[in-house]
Scaffold this active site. Structure first.
Site, mmCIF file in Angstrom:
data_model
loop_
_atom_site.group_PDB
_atom_site.id
_atom_site.type_symbol
_atom_site.label_atom_id
_atom_site.label_comp_id
_atom_site.label_asym_id
_atom_site.label_seq_id
_atom_site.Cartn_x
_atom_site.Cartn_y
_atom_site.Cartn_z
ATOM 1 N N ASN A 83 70.305 -29.712 16.120
ATOM 2 C CA ASN A 83 68.820 -30.100 15.993
ATOM 3 C C ASN A 83 68.408 -31.448 15.595
ATOM 4 O O ASN A 83 67.404 -31.862 15.336
ATOM 5 C CB ASN A 83 68.131 -29.180 15.214
ATOM 6 C CG ASN A 83 68.243 -29.029 13.736
ATOM 7 O OD1 ASN A 83 69.133 -30.023 13.262
ATOM 8 N ND2 ASN A 83 67.869 -28.299 13.057
ATOM 9 N N HIS A 84 69.517 -32.352 15.511
ATOM 10 C CA HIS A 84 69.346 -33.767 15.005
ATOM 11 C C HIS A 84 68.565 -34.537 16.394
ATOM 12 O O HIS A 84 69.043 -34.260 17.253
ATOM 13 C CB HIS A 84 70.639 -34.492 14.536
ATOM 14 C CG HIS A 84 70.954 -33.805 13.107
ATOM 15 N ND1 HIS A 84 72.208 -34.044 12.762
ATOM 16 C CD2 HIS A 84 70.551 -32.989 12.561
ATOM 17 C CE1 HIS A 84 72.582 -33.446 11.626
ATOM 18 N NE2 HIS A 84 71.147 -32.790 11.437
ATOM 19 N N LEU A 86 66.492 -38.256 17.234
ATOM 20 C CA LEU A 86 65.508 -39.427 17.254
ATOM 21 C C LEU A 86 64.435 -39.401 18.463
ATOM 22 O O LEU A 86 64.669 -39.238 19.709
ATOM 23 C CB LEU A 86 66.363 -40.801 17.574
ATOM 24 C CG LEU A 86 65.531 -42.141 17.149
ATOM 25 C CD1 LEU A 86 66.530 -43.213 16.994
ATOM 26 C CD2 LEU A 86 65.036 -42.596 18.705
ATOM 27 N N PRO A 258 58.705 -32.088 11.731
ATOM 28 C CA PRO A 258 58.925 -32.261 13.245
ATOM 29 C C PRO A 258 58.829 -31.080 13.966
ATOM 30 O O PRO A 258 59.232 -29.844 13.169
ATOM 31 C CB PRO A 258 60.495 -32.730 13.273
ATOM 32 C CG PRO A 258 60.964 -32.500 12.005
ATOM 33 C CD PRO A 258 59.941 -32.213 10.966
ATOM 34 N N GLY A 259 58.462 -31.020 14.972
ATOM 35 C CA GLY A 259 57.872 -29.827 15.891
ATOM 36 C C GLY A 259 59.336 -29.778 17.059
ATOM 37 O O GLY A 259 60.214 -30.383 16.822
ATOM 38 N N HIS A 284 59.513 -27.437 6.451
ATOM 39 C CA HIS A 284 60.045 -28.565 6.964
ATOM 40 C C HIS A 284 60.294 -28.648 8.608
ATOM 41 O O HIS A 284 60.675 -29.656 9.234
ATOM 42 C CB HIS A 284 61.578 -28.801 6.253
ATOM 43 C CG HIS A 284 62.694 -28.756 7.181
ATOM 44 N ND1 HIS A 284 63.080 -27.511 7.531
ATOM 45 C CD2 HIS A 284 63.616 -29.549 7.780
ATOM 46 C CE1 HIS A 284 64.339 -27.374 8.173
ATOM 47 N NE2 HIS A 284 64.458 -28.577 8.492
ATOM 48 N N GLY A 287 60.931 -24.064 13.288
ATOM 49 C CA GLY A 287 61.718 -22.793 12.941
ATOM 50 C C GLY A 287 61.771 -22.017 14.597
ATOM 51 O O GLY A 287 60.925 -22.216 15.310
ATOM 52 N N LYS A 360 68.734 -36.370 21.742
ATOM 53 C CA LYS A 360 69.282 -35.038 21.405
ATOM 54 C C LYS A 360 70.951 -35.415 21.466
ATOM 55 O O LYS A 360 71.385 -36.058 22.373
ATOM 56 C CB LYS A 360 69.012 -34.013 22.058
ATOM 57 C CG LYS A 360 67.519 -33.716 21.876
ATOM 58 C CD LYS A 360 67.291 -32.715 20.619
ATOM 59 C CE LYS A 360 65.768 -32.153 20.471
ATOM 60 N NZ LYS A 360 65.712 -31.704 18.970
#
Lengths: 361, 138
Positions: A83-84, A86, A258-259, A284, A287, A360
């Site tokens: 899920n990291h 930019l 973040p979404g 945060h 989910g 991603k």
């Protein structure tokens, strides 16, 4: 997007381009983003807008294993995977004009959001200390309901060592985000052939979101020092909190939520109610709604990148599966999630950001 | 006989590994984990790495063993394809792992595994079949 994607290493098996001497490695672990700025990654003024000035005190590089150093070495300055991300976004809605102004946000402005952390380095610290904690549990006669749990009394040497190592991992993460932000700025400067002043890419806020911190809180009317571990949660301190940077003292802490890569992300601010009810914390992220397998099954035969492009969002990803796992419908709708924390009063909506470009891992 | 299968866990990834002996289940768990990282059909046996791990329980040992392999991948990019266990006993394992270094241009990128965890961990024998269940942090 192409320049960003080539400048910022991401994905499984990617290697960073930073090579450090042993002295620099240690300095990075004690100074975090401050190390990065001293070495030409970004501006000194960035540090004024990072949680606790870009580093946490009390990190001890001596407590870091050789293995963690080896894992960290190749990965400093990499985005990671899963899920990291930019993202290049634009502000499409302002909910609180005054707060937005204080944060430097306005409608139709372009923003960049970076989500990454301490990479394999932090994980190795965790793996190393699990063994220490396992021994501590039997040494101090602690009974745990689940073998996944591990702990030690706060004042024990084991806990002191762990905290000093965890703080080194937090500093590694701050340095990592600072380097990646610097390269993102460089990419923009190059593509738009602009000066830094014209571009005006100032940092809004940088916060750790999986970290244990010693903080002052009021419990049953009494001031207490607590260790607050936020995991799947982020800090949301109110206006006037002594730990806030000067720029946000009157406004409250910027909260970044973040979404998913197709819908939106939000900027909020911390509130007094969060201090009273959730130890200064809020959610945060959106989910997940689907497991990774479900998402991959659902994405079979579809070109997720093209679906995104049809919506005007350019996606670059190293792994095909990553993109399937991370597709928008795999996540809860961030708008509903943010409305919950806003209506509960544990943080307040300031602005909505829409994605335009996504990297991603 | 099926050697491993991936299991569906929200937010994480996991495997069930099977074997006729405890050694086999250690090997199959490792191969299962590598298959989450990349397509092993694309990996050649080009180099050999010695691996050892120890713990004070069988569960602890399988976690340490897999984390040792995660470390070799994450720090040096090494992906194993064939595993030969040299010694096994007293919660210690030594093995030779053959494979090659990951090359993003040639090898499929799947999941970035950060660690094997104790979450829902089990390893047990029933009627001559060993089964291990391991969930990974990704």
């Amino acid at each position: 997007m192409g320049v960003l994607h080539s400048e910022i290493p991401s994905g499984v098996g990617s290697k960073g381009k930073i090579r450090l001497s042993p002295q620099d490695e240690r300095r990075l672990l004690t100074s975090g983003a401050r190390w990065a700025v001293e070495n030409g990654y970004g501006e000194a003024s960035d540090l004024e807008r990072i949680e606790s000035g870009g580093y946490i005190e009390g990190a001890d590089p001596e407590l870091i294993s050789q293995k963690a150093y080896e894992r960290g070495r190749a990965q400093q300055g990499t985005l990671g995977s899963g899920n990291h991300f930019l993202e290049i976004q634009y502000v499409d809605e302002i909910y609180d004009e005054k707060a937005a102004q204080a944060l430097g946000l306005f409608r139709d402005q372009m923003t960049v959001m970076i989500h990454t952390g301490s990479r394999g380095f932090g994980h190795q610290v965790c793996t190393d200390f699990l063994e220490v904690m396992e021994r501590a549990v039997s040494k101090y006669g602690i009974e745990l309901p689940d073998k996944e749990l591990a702990c030690a009394p706060f004042n024990s040497p084991e806990a002191r060592d762990y905290l000093a190592a965890m703080r080194a991992a937090a500093n590694y993460a701050w340095a990592n985000r600072q380097c990646i932000m610097h390269w993102a700025r460089e990419a923009f400067l190059r593509v738009f052939a602009a000066t830094p002043k014209d571009l005006g890419m100032g940092l809004i806020y940088d916060v750790a979101h999986n970290i244990a911190k010693v903080e002052d809180h009021i419990v049953d009317g009494k001031n207490m020092k607590l260790i607050v571990h936020r995991k799947g949660a982020t800090r949301a301190f109110p206006p006037g909190h002594p730990e806030l940077p000067a720029a946000y003292g009157k406004t409250g802490q910027p909260v970044l939520i973040p979404g998913d890569m197709g819908r939106a992300s939000f900027v909020l601010i911390g509130t007094e109610k969060a201090m009273q009810e959730t130890f200064g914390s809020t959610c945060h992220g959106a989910g997940r709604m689907m497991s990774r397998h479900q998402a991959i099954r659902r994405a079979k035969g579809r070109a997720i990148w093209r679906e995104m492009e049809d919506k005007g969002i350019i996606v670059r990803s190293a792994g095909r599966e990553t993109l399937a796992e991370e597709m928008p419908e795999a996540y809860k709708d961030i708008t509903n999630v943010v409305d919950v924390v806003h209506n509960a009063g544990i943080s307040r909506k300031v602005a909505r950001l829409r994605p335009m470009g996504v990297i991603k891992g | 006989m099926k050697t491993f299968e991936t299991i569906d866990i929200s937010g994480d990834a996991g495997i069930n590994a099977y074997g006729e002996t405890v050694e086999d289940v250690f090997v199959n768990a490792a191969i299962g984990m590598y298959s989450l990282i990349t397509d092993l059909n694309g990996i050649k046996e080009m180099k050999e790495v010695q691996v050892k791990a120890e713990s004070h329980s069988l569960e602890g040992l399988i976690v340490s063993w897999l984390n040792e392999l995660v470390f070799l991948f994450d720090a040096f990019g090494f992906v194993g394809k064939r595993i030969i266990i040299k010694t096994f006993g007293d919660y210690r394992i030594t093995a030779v792992v053959r494979g090659e270094d990951f090359d993003p241009d040639r090898h499929e990128r799947r999941l970035l595994i950060k660690a094997a965890t104790y979450h829902q961990l089990s390893i047990a024998e029933e009627k001559g079949l060993w089964t291990a269940r391991v969930i990974f942090d990704i």
